[in-house]
Design an enzyme around this catalytic site. Structure first.
Site, PDB file in Angstrom:
ATOM      1  CB  SER A 145      28.756 -15.543  -0.817  1.00 59.70           C
ATOM      2  OG  SER A 145      28.539 -17.060  -1.127  1.00 59.70           O
ATOM      3  CD  GLU A 189     -21.001  16.036   5.622  1.00 61.64           C
ATOM      4  OE1 GLU A 189     -21.099  15.438   6.825  1.00 61.64           O
ATOM      5  OE2 GLU A 189     -20.400  15.114   4.715  1.00 61.64           O
TER       6      GLU A 189
END
Length: 734
Positions: A425, A159
């Site tokens: 149902s 980095e």
């Protein structure tokens, strides 16, 4: 033509000059003449000469030429210095102006402090064990000196190699990144230093604008001035995001490798450093191949920067040692996600580490997970069922187990709380309750016969009709025509209000088909609405959070109230409904549902075209609902409520009730009625007896009634008993 009057021209006389008049007199060609009828025309002036023209060009002396060249060089250099100074001055003014402008849009530098790390939400089960951790997970802060040197070096290598030589901003790094991006015709490298990344992570948003980039630069310079390099690197390692909700190397090491950061290997350190570029895409639990490929790039960068030897890089690349922690697929994550959703309503925004105590029983959660997943693994292909959900709660609403899907790692969609499906149902108990509250009883006779409602002709599952039947028989057999007749008799609006009163929160359409469960509900609210049947008629709002406290000082932020719930069903109506729904398990559509030693009741359900299969059943200890179907709402292969859902429910409930002393649900014949409940209108002190003469003793199986003609007349209920007419051929479902 009239002649113009001419006046004499007077030449000027220049006194005091030595120049002769002959030298000052204009040449006739230089005069301007004006014609009488033409516009005036100026002739260009002739070049004045002070010496007679010679035959060739005049050449200055050699010495004079050198002098003039030197003068021109000195003049050019002076002008260059002058304009350079002007340009430099204006550049400095422009930079200062930009910095002032950017600084004006930042908080005062003096007020910028290192913000608190994202809060951790620890979710605890009822027995005190940790179910899950949610929120932006952050491990404890690590100290740089406690970490292996190769861990921070991996981040520096990939980095910011010039981390120790720049002052927060690296012009060489920016130039190198710009060149690389031009060569690759895209953004292949970034020029941000570790300090700039830290500034962005701490104080700024992720938007990519010039203003945000300039703010990042200014904050990076401030961080470099305020903190040492070691402090900046330590802050960076504790704050950077590693994907999957993990912030900081400690949380990432625990998340991906199941170990503290100080114990990671060189290969694992390289993998962690490689995640920073794209944490979501390269997270090892989601993309192990991509994460490993990126780790090799980091190792090569470390060797190139002489932070490790080439031999070390080759050895690790050849035989990487990654102790990968398997991705969490446990169904407790569905519970944890739901907890995260309800927390905002309970305690508002979470800005500190908190501990959430829940009602979940880890043993029941494991039993529910095993029941659903194992049954689906064995029979999902047979029934063409890909997904399912299970919710189990106590009769007062405390959630003990919740499974929101087959595999959390594959799908985080919680079908238990978010999937709205037709209950079929399984919705009929609300219709029958509305009828009971209107004055009917389990012995009331209604006609099971073809029905035509403005062209709509509801039919039974078997396309057969049984003529005059009691409400108990009709509910146990799940006869559609009787349910529709009852819905029309009491009114669709009454049915909707009854369902909402018991706990259904979804919108219900008050039409004739509501009696057959055509309006969609979630498994959670349907289970919650069955709670009043199991607890004697009181509201049972499903809940999972008991207490919320801070992690540091145990400050209580929320505690569930102990106020008594309101009554939503009359005790006598509860007793009648439980008596009828008990028969569903004894000789009705859910005969396979059995819990040795316990009385239970419930209702199966199957939606149109077999798209949804349900069973909601309950004992005095637990109310449990199971839904099975497909996420894309495609039909199953005739999966009915009485088949696979009953099997999942029975497996779970047998495990949940093992070793527990049996109790009776209110109003059933085995345990009788509670003392305060009047038995079908009789005084409360009447002797306990069977709920109705139509209810047979347990295990009795009278002959199956024959289908009747549509015009059959109702018959009296004098001692018919509940016929044991259901067999596998007719009622293997619904």
């Amino acid at each position: 033509m009239r002649q113009r009057k001419r006046s004499g021209r007077k030449e000027p006389i220049f006194s005091g000059f030595a120049t002769s008049l002959s030298e000052l007199r204009l040449n006739p060609l230089d005069r301007i003449t004006i014609a009488d009828d033409k516009p005036a025309r100026r002739t260009p002036p002739r070049k004045k000469t002070t010496a007679p023209r010679s035959d060739g060009p005049r050449k200055p002396p050699p010495g004079d030429r050198k002098g003039r060249a030197k003068k021109r060089t000195r003049g050019s250099f002076s002008r260059l210095l002058y304009w350079s100074a002007v340009l430099t001055l204006w550049s400095v003014i422009a930079v200062v102006g930009v910095l002032i402008y950017i600084g004006a849009h930042l908080p005062p530098i003096q007020s910028l402090e290192i913000p608190k790390r994202p809060p951790t939400i620890q979710i605890i089960a009822a027995d005190g064990s940790v179910l899950a951790t949610r929120g932006e997970m952050a491990g404890s802060n690590v100290v740089l000196k406690d970490l292996p040197s190769y861990l921070p070096n991996a981040f520096i290598a990939i980095e910011d190699r010039r981390f120790y030589s720049h002052y927060g901003v690296d012009p060489l790094g920016i130039l190198r990144a710009a060149v690389a991006n031009v060569l690759h015709r895209g953004v292949s490298q970034g020029g941000s230093t570790l300090t700039q990344q830290l500034a962005k992570n701490l104080f700024l948003t992720q938007e990519r604008t010039l203003e945000r980039k300039l703010q990042e630069v200014e904050l990076a310079l401030w961080l470099e001035r305020k903190h040492t390099k070691a402090q900046i690197l330590e802050l960076y390692l504790n704050r950077v995001y590693f994907g999957s909700g993990a912030y900081g190397v400690e949380a990432a090491a625990q998340k991906y490798f199941g170990k503290p950061a100080k114990n990671v290997t060189l290969a694992e350190a390289a993998m962690l450093a490689g995640l920073v570029k794209s944490p979501s895409r390269l997270a090892p639990d989601r993309n192990p191949e991509g994460a490993e490929a990126r780790a090799k790039i980091v190792l090569a960068a470390m060797a190139d920067a002489h932070l490790i030897t080439g031999q070390q890089a080759r050895a690790v690349t050849a035989k990487p040692s990654y102790a990968m922690k398997p991705a969490s697929a446990g169904t407790a994550n569905y519970v944890a996600d739901w907890v995260g959703e309800v927390l905002d309503d309970l305690v508002g925004q979470v800005d500190q580490n908190i501990i959430v105590e829940t009602t979940i029983d880890p043993k029941l959660q494991s039993a529910a997970e095993a029941a659903l997943i194992d049954e689906l693994a064995a029979k999902s292909i047979k029934f063409n069922v890909s997904q399912g959900a299970l919710v189990a709660m106590t009769p007062d609403g405390a959630i003990r187990a919740m499974v929101g899907g087959r595999n959390y790692a594959d799908s985080q969609f919680n079908r238990a709380t978010m999937a709205k499906r037709q209950p079929g149902s399984a919705f009929k108990p609300f219709v029958y309750l509305a009828a009971i509250e209107a004055g009917l009883t389990p012995e009331t006779i209604r006609q099971d016969a073809p029905l035509d409602i403005k062209g709509w002709r509801p039919e039974n599952y078997t396309h057969e009709y049984f003529g005059a039947v009691t409400l108990t028989q009709a509910l146990a057999m799940s006869l559609n025509t009787v349910a529709v007749r009852l819905g029309l008799e009491v009114g669709a609006g009454k049915v909707v209000r009854t369902a909402h009163r018991l706990g259904i929160t979804s919108k219900l359409e008050p039409n004739a088909s509501i009696a057959l469960g055509t309006s969609e509900v979630t498994p959670l609210e349907l289970v919650g609405a069955f709670g009043p049947f199991a607890n004697g008629g009181y509201a049972a709002g499903p809940h999972v959070v008991e207490r919320v406290r801070t992690a540091g000082n145990n400050k209580l932020l929320y505690a569930r109230g102990k106020e008594a719930p309101g009554r939503v069903i009359d005790p006598r109506a509860v007793a009648m409904m439980n008596t009828m729904m008990e028969q569903t398990l004894i000789s009705g559509t859910a005969r396979k549902a059995e819990i040795p030693g316990w009385t239970a009741a419930g209702k199966t359900g199957t939606s149109q075209d077999f798209r949804d299969a349900w069973f909601i059943g309950y004992t005095a200890r637990l109310v449990t609902g199971v839904w099975l179907g497909n996420d894309d709402n495609t039909p199953t292969r005739k999966a009915t409520g009485g088949s696979l859902p009953v099997e999942v429910w029975s497996r779970f409930m047998r495990a949940a009730h093992q070793g527990v002393r049996p109790e009776s649900i209110p109003g059933t014949q085995r345990g009788g009625f509670p003392p305060e409940v009047a038995q079908f209108g009789q005084p409360a002190d009447a002797p306990v007896r069977a709920a109705s003469p139509t209810v047979p003793t347990v295990g009795r199986s009278p002959p199956l009634p024959q289908p009747a003609r549509a015009d059959a007349r109702p018959e009296p209920a004098n001692g018919l008993g509940l016929d044991g007419w259901l067999n596998d051929r007719l009622f293997g479902g619904r």
